[in-house]
Design an enzyme around this catalytic site. Structure first.
Site, PDB file in Angstrom:
ATOM      1  N   LYS A 132      28.840  38.450  65.360  1.00 33.70           N
ATOM      2  CA  LYS A 132      28.962  39.904  65.283  1.00 33.70           C
ATOM      3  C   LYS A 132      28.119  40.504  66.404  1.00 33.70           C
ATOM      4  O   LYS A 132      26.897  40.358  66.420  1.00 33.70           O
ATOM      5  CB  LYS A 132      28.481  40.416  63.927  1.00 33.70           C
ATOM      6  CG  LYS A 132      28.979  39.612  62.725  1.00 33.70           C
ATOM      7  CD  LYS A 132      30.490  39.646  62.570  1.00 33.70           C
ATOM      8  CE  LYS A 132      30.920  38.826  61.357  1.00 33.70           C
ATOM      9  NZ  LYS A 132      32.370  38.794  61.180  1.00 33.70           N
ATOM     10  N   SER A 158      40.189  38.918  56.688  1.00 35.97           N
ATOM     11  CA  SER A 158      39.542  37.946  57.575  1.00 35.97           C
ATOM     12  C   SER A 158      40.324  36.639  57.670  1.00 35.97           C
ATOM     13  O   SER A 158      40.102  35.844  58.590  1.00 35.97           O
ATOM     14  CB  SER A 158      38.111  37.656  57.116  1.00 35.97           C
ATOM     15  OG  SER A 158      38.112  36.962  55.879  1.00 35.97           O
ATOM     16  N   ASP A 199      22.821  29.979  49.251  1.00 31.50           N
ATOM     17  CA  ASP A 199      22.549  30.673  50.510  1.00 31.50           C
ATOM     18  C   ASP A 199      23.158  29.876  51.659  1.00 31.50           C
ATOM     19  O   ASP A 199      22.853  28.691  51.836  1.00 31.50           O
ATOM     20  CB  ASP A 199      21.037  30.805  50.689  1.00 31.50           C
ATOM     21  CG  ASP A 199      20.653  31.548  51.958  1.00 31.50           C
ATOM     22  OD1 ASP A 199      21.549  31.892  52.759  1.00 31.50           O
ATOM     23  OD2 ASP A 199      19.446  31.786  52.155  1.00 31.50           O
ATOM     24  N   ASP A 234      28.575  30.601  48.737  1.00 29.76           N
ATOM     25  CA  ASP A 234      28.276  32.035  48.715  1.00 29.76           C
ATOM     26  C   ASP A 234      27.816  32.402  47.315  1.00 29.76           C
ATOM     27  O   ASP A 234      28.347  31.884  46.325  1.00 29.76           O
ATOM     28  CB  ASP A 234      29.512  32.857  49.088  1.00 29.76           C
ATOM     29  CG  ASP A 234      29.147  34.256  49.583  1.00 29.76           C
ATOM     30  OD1 ASP A 234      28.426  34.974  48.872  1.00 29.76           O
ATOM     31  OD2 ASP A 234      29.580  34.623  50.690  1.00 29.76           O
ATOM     32  N   GLY A 237      36.768  34.528  50.201  1.00 33.40           N
ATOM     33  CA  GLY A 237      37.496  33.268  50.327  1.00 33.40           C
ATOM     34  C   GLY A 237      38.644  33.240  51.304  1.00 33.40           C
ATOM     35  O   GLY A 237      39.481  32.331  51.246  1.00 33.40           O
TER      36      GLY A 237
END
Length: 356
Positions: free
Chosen positions: A305, A189, A260, A240, A223
């Site tokens: 998404k 990512s 969260d 996270d 990360g």
């Protein structure tokens, strides 16, 4: 002169329907009537108009950056078909000679599909004799204020030949930025954020991201995005409950905050919010809009998404969610949306507050 009354658009294979729907909507808004040819998993779409002037109207009035699913657009003449394997150059040269008096550069391309990629070697080899032929006739003038020439082989014996305006098109070969993030990147990512920074932060707004700034990465594990920002000298709070990769923490620019991503808020405003959480698009859009509206962050880069169906409609719905929230604060902003090369079933957005 050959009539260039069609627009060829490159896109991710599997997103031809979205690319076609988007260009049809823009054409209608501009008063241009036409139809689309789009076959699934081909990586390209053709918008056909009645006249060349109508295509020129679209490419002059519509900023290319407004297109979400198109990687590149090229104003093209009729498809050249049935070229003999031993001499494709003759047919291409004949078509090229009729399109424009000169060109600033040449790109011999092919759609981005597994099948078409086998032609990339041929495209490279074909570029050399075509370049030599245009140099001989003085039609190739690098650096000139002339259109870019594209030859797109959609089959081994068939190609579209056309032009694009370097000032209103993607600057990269096949519309794909070449991004290198290095072997130390914690995840694949990382390429998405690196590409997003290249696409969204060009020369005019590159100063909006610089060393010494602060950012929050929501849903950061492992990360990849935090690591990309840290490489640029940005201090990142990575939020996270999951673990962070050693490579991200080794930068000493990342603070891991277990929590969260939907409930975390910073004690002090930050320059950037980034987010690549797997969640419904509307929920992410609401979250990011709230951060910007309340001043927790000035700018944001985030992913949506997309569902399997009605992808374009979902993107438009999220645009509306953001617009309504920021309008309540009478906030001026710029929103860019693009399906990047590193994206899959998603799009990437860059939301930036305008200067007061």
């Amino acid at each position: 002169m050959s009539s260039m009354n069609a627009l060829l658009l490159y896109c991710r294979a599997g997103f031809e329907k979205e690319c076609a729907g988007e260009i049809m909507a823009w054409a209608t808004e501009l008063g241009v009537h036409g139809y689309v040819r789009a076959a699934e998993q081909t990586g390209w779409v053709l918008f056909q108009a009645e006249t060349q002037d109508e295509i020129t109207l679209i490419t002059s009035e519509l900023p290319f950056t407004r297109l979400i699913f198109a990687r590149q657009w090229v104003q093209v003449a009729a498809l050249i078909q049935g070229m003999p394997e031993g001499d494709r150059l003759t047919a291409v040269k004949a078509a090229v000679s009729q399109l424009a008096p000169r060109y600033s550069e040449i790109r011999v391309e092919t759609p981005d599909t597994d099948v078409a990629k086998t032609r990339l070697g041929f495209c490279g080899r074909f570029t050399r004799p075509l370049t030599a032929a245009l140099e001989k006739t003085r039609q190739l003038v690098p650096g000139a204020s002339a259109p870019r020439l594209h030859v797109c082989f959609v089959a081994d014996d068939a190609a579209y030949v056309g032009i694009s305006d370097p000032a209103n098109s993607a600057p990269w070969f096949m519309g794909i930025p070449r991004v290198r993030v290095g072997r130390d990147a914690p995840s694949r990512s990382a390429g998405k954020l690196a590409e997003a920074l290249m696409v969204f932060l060009d020369g005019s707004n590159a100063h909006e991201l610089k060393a010494g700034m602060r950012a929050v990465d929501l849903g950061a594990s492992p990360g990849g995005w935090a690591w990309v920002l840290a490489q640029k000298g940005i201090r990142v709070t990575a939020v996270d409950n999951g673990p962070m990769a050693a490579a991200a923490m080794a930068t000493e620019m990342v603070e891991h905050m277990r929590g969260d991503g939907f409930t975390y808020r910073p004690h002090h405003p930050v320059n950037w919010l980034v987010c690549d959480m797997v969640e419904s698009p509307s929920r992410i859009a609401q979250l990011v809009a709230e951060w910007i509206a309340r001043g927790h962050a000035r700018h944001a880069i985030f992913n949506l998404k997309l569902p399997m169906k009605k992808r374009l409609e979902e993107v438009r719905r999220c645009e509306e969610i953001i617009a309504k929230r920021l309008e309540r604060e009478d906030m001026s902003y710029t929103l860019q949306i693009k399906q990047l090369y590193h994206d899959r079933e998603e799009v990437t957005l860059c939301l930036m507050r305008d200067k007061a």
